[in-house]
Design an enzyme around this catalytic site. Structure first.
Site, PDB file in Angstrom:
ATOM      1  N   GLN A 110      -0.121 -11.257 -25.979  1.00  0.00           N
ATOM      2  CA  GLN A 110      -0.515 -12.383 -26.821  1.00  0.00           C
ATOM      3  C   GLN A 110       0.691 -12.859 -27.629  1.00  0.00           C
ATOM      4  O   GLN A 110       1.418 -12.043 -28.195  1.00  0.00           O
ATOM      5  CB  GLN A 110      -1.646 -11.984 -27.771  1.00  0.00           C
ATOM      6  CG  GLN A 110      -2.934 -11.569 -27.078  1.00  0.00           C
ATOM      7  CD  GLN A 110      -3.007 -10.078 -26.788  1.00  0.00           C
ATOM      8  OE1 GLN A 110      -1.968  -9.403 -26.711  1.00  0.00           O
ATOM      9  NE2 GLN A 110      -4.206  -9.544 -26.622  1.00  0.00           N
ATOM     10  N   ASP A 160      -7.327 -17.878 -23.429  1.00  0.00           N
ATOM     11  CA  ASP A 160      -7.812 -18.009 -24.820  1.00  0.00           C
ATOM     12  C   ASP A 160      -6.823 -18.755 -25.699  1.00  0.00           C
ATOM     13  O   ASP A 160      -6.586 -18.385 -26.858  1.00  0.00           O
ATOM     14  CB  ASP A 160      -8.076 -16.625 -25.421  1.00  0.00           C
ATOM     15  CG  ASP A 160      -9.004 -15.772 -24.558  1.00  0.00           C
ATOM     16  OD1 ASP A 160      -9.852 -16.340 -23.857  1.00  0.00           O
ATOM     17  OD2 ASP A 160      -8.866 -14.535 -24.605  1.00  0.00           O
ATOM     18  N   ARG A 209      -1.678 -19.642 -13.562  1.00  0.00           N
ATOM     19  CA  ARG A 209      -1.238 -18.235 -13.558  1.00  0.00           C
ATOM     20  C   ARG A 209      -1.050 -17.698 -12.150  1.00  0.00           C
ATOM     21  O   ARG A 209      -0.737 -16.511 -11.975  1.00  0.00           O
ATOM     22  CB  ARG A 209      -2.251 -17.368 -14.297  1.00  0.00           C
ATOM     23  CG  ARG A 209      -2.417 -17.708 -15.769  1.00  0.00           C
ATOM     24  CD  ARG A 209      -3.107 -16.596 -16.518  1.00  0.00           C
ATOM     25  NE  ARG A 209      -4.455 -16.354 -16.011  1.00  0.00           N
ATOM     26  CZ  ARG A 209      -5.145 -15.245 -16.249  1.00  0.00           C
ATOM     27  NH1 ARG A 209      -4.611 -14.274 -16.970  1.00  0.00           N
ATOM     28  NH2 ARG A 209      -6.373 -15.097 -15.764  1.00  0.00           N
TER      29      ARG A 209
END
Length: 523
Positions: free
Chosen positions: A325, A369, A389
């Site tokens: 993240q 997200d 991705r």
């Protein structure tokens, strides 16, 4: 060389550095330039002595904000730069030093401009009187006027009242000692006095503007330095214009810095970036975590950013760690607006932690997200780009809202476009995030009147960490495009329900468009 004496110790400062310290220049502010005095001093010196119980001599930045210093320079009270070639008037022996002007410059600050450059300055030579009563002073700092004369800024122990400058009140400065001297050893004129002038209104009339540039002339060379120059608990908008460039730095707009307005030269080429990520080891041990990975933190209320790129440049392929993240912007405040701005990252690009945020004509990209958190946010006329991705089945999730059930609104995407270069039907609209398993984090997301590209999976939403998307408050209304299918998993608002999802309702009554119209600015 310039000599300071503090707490019984003498300190030596080079003449170039001394000017930076005494004039408030930021050029030398990150250097430690003092050392114990063990030798000679030259003729070019300003000797500032304060004894036990006397005035403390400090840098200008210690008694006033960087914004205030700039205003003093614009107004002509302080010199604008350390490269000034102005030669002050030199008085032959026998000419007493006098005060040229005495000005109240706001709150507890007084500026005394002398009629020449002094070689030795003793701040206790000057006292301040209100109707004959002494006004106590706790600190002082020394600067230079545009004419090359010495300026002493005094900080009183209390604030002056503007009413003192009206009616029959008498506030004045008076020379009570004759220690200070110019190059020819001319001393202060004992008893010289001058009435204090209130210039606070003139200073208030100067725009609250600071500038940042990587290379060219500006007030500061980093964004954070300009933010630091904003007065704490500021009551007025301070605009910080940022020239095009890549500013690799961590930036924090703290809670006590409201009304900050960052304005970039253009969104594509004015970039604030850093490359922390969740699993990155911290120097003191542990890892940064998701919250600690942000490039920019915005806590201050009434914040505006426009024409800027906010980036977390962490390369997911560069390290083999689980926690990738990497936040570009973390928001946690009220009435925060981002206009014509870009948010660049991969997983967890934009963390709208809490508060109210408005994003207008902006671009947000990521994969997993990448718009998440518990804030109440409106995304109007924005492009939301899902990165590819490389999967043929799942290329991520646009949102991960953690709206508390006590909040009636979470995210509203209005007249926006969901775009991607990922294969068709491989990206979810979102999933419900329950931080630490909080059962009260019942996410709220509405896509309204927006274009949904072919990359959106027909199911639309999916589960997260054992929590069902069907229990969250996920809705759509009058969307269009190949990804805007309607089925039992894609709940639609009724016309009556949709009427409640307005900008004002989501943002607790705040309408950022109206505020800009009042400020003669157009969104």
């Amino acid at each position: 060389m310039t000599k300071f004496k503090k707490n019984g110790k003498k300190l030596l400062i080079s003449s170039v550095s001394a000017f930076a310290v005494l004039s408030g220049s930021h050029a030398m502010s990150n250097s430690v330039i003092a050392s114990e005095l063990g030798g000679n001093t030259n003729d070019e010196k300003i000797e500032s002595v304060y004894q036990d119980g006397g005035l403390q001599i400090v840098q200008l930045e210690e008694i006033t904000s960087g914004l205030h210093l700039k205003k003093l320079k614009v107004m002509g009270i302080l010199s604008k730069g350390e490269n000034s070639t102005v030669q002050p008037t030199e008085f032959p022996p026998g000419n007493k030093v006098k005060m040229k002007q005495v000005e109240w410059i706001g709150n507890s600050l007084i500026a005394v401009t002398l009629d020449r450059k002094l070689e030795s300055v003793h701040a206790n030579d000057i006292a301040f009187l209100q109707n004959g009563e002494l006004l106590p002073v706790k600190r002082a700092s020394i600067g230079t006027s545009p004419e090359g004369n010495t300026v002493i800024l005094y900080q009183l122990t209390g604030s002056l009242n503007p009413d003192l400058f009206s009616g029959e009140q008498k506030v004045e400065a008076k020379i009570v000692q004759t220690t200070s001297a110019d190059k020819n050893d001319n001393r202060m004129q004992s008893g010289d006095h001058r009435k204090m002038r209130d210039v606070t209104a003139e200073l208030a009339g100067i725009p609250n503007l600071l500038t940042v540039s990587k290379d060219g002339p500006a007030d500061y060379s980093t964004v954070q330095a300009a933010i630091d120059a904003v007065p704490e608990n500021n009551k007025e908008k301070v605009e910080i214009t940022i020239e095009a460039g890549i500013y690799k730095e961590l930036v924090t707009i703290s809670k006590n810095k409201p009304f900050v307005h960052l304005r970039g030269e253009d969104a594509s080429n004015t970039v604030i970036t850093y490359d922390n990520y969740s699993g990155k080891p911290k120097p003191g041990g542990g890892t940064y975590g998701t919250t600690g990975s942000a490039s920019v933190y915005v806590y201050g209320d009434d914040f505006i950013a426009e024409n800027l790129t906010f980036e977390n440049s962490f390369d997911e392929q560069s390290v083999d760690v689980k926690d990738k993240q990497a936040v570009a912007v973390y928001t946690r405040g009220e009435r925060q607006a981002f206009i014509n701005s870009r948010f660049i990252g991969n997983q967890d690009t934009l963390y709208v932690r809490e508060g109210t945020q408005y994003f207008y004509q902006s671009y947000i990209e990521g994969d997993v997200d990448f718009i998440f958190g518990g804030g109440r946010a409106v995304f109007e006329d924005c492009d939301i780009f899902s990165l590819n991705r490389g999967s043929t089945t799942n290329n991520g999730y646009v949102t991960a809202a953690s709206t508390l059930i006590s909040e009636p609104y979470g995210y509203l995407f209005l007249n926006s476009r969901l775009l991607s270069d990922a294969p068709d039907q491989t990206v979810y609209l979102g999933r419900p995030w329950h931080p630490s398993g909080d059962p009260n984090a019942i996410g709220s997301v509405v896509f309204m009147n927006s274009y949904l590209g072919p990359h959106i999976i027909p199911q639309g939403w999916t589960d997260m960490s054992g929590f069902s998307y069907k229990d969250a408050r996920f809705y759509e209304y009058q969307n269009y495009g190949p990804g805007a299918v309607i089925n039992e998993d894609r709940r639609q608002l009724s016309d009556e329900e949709a009427e409640q999802f307005t900008i004002e309702n989501v943002l607790r009554g705040w309408n950022p468009k109206e505020l800009h119209e009042k400020d003669n600015e157009s969104i």
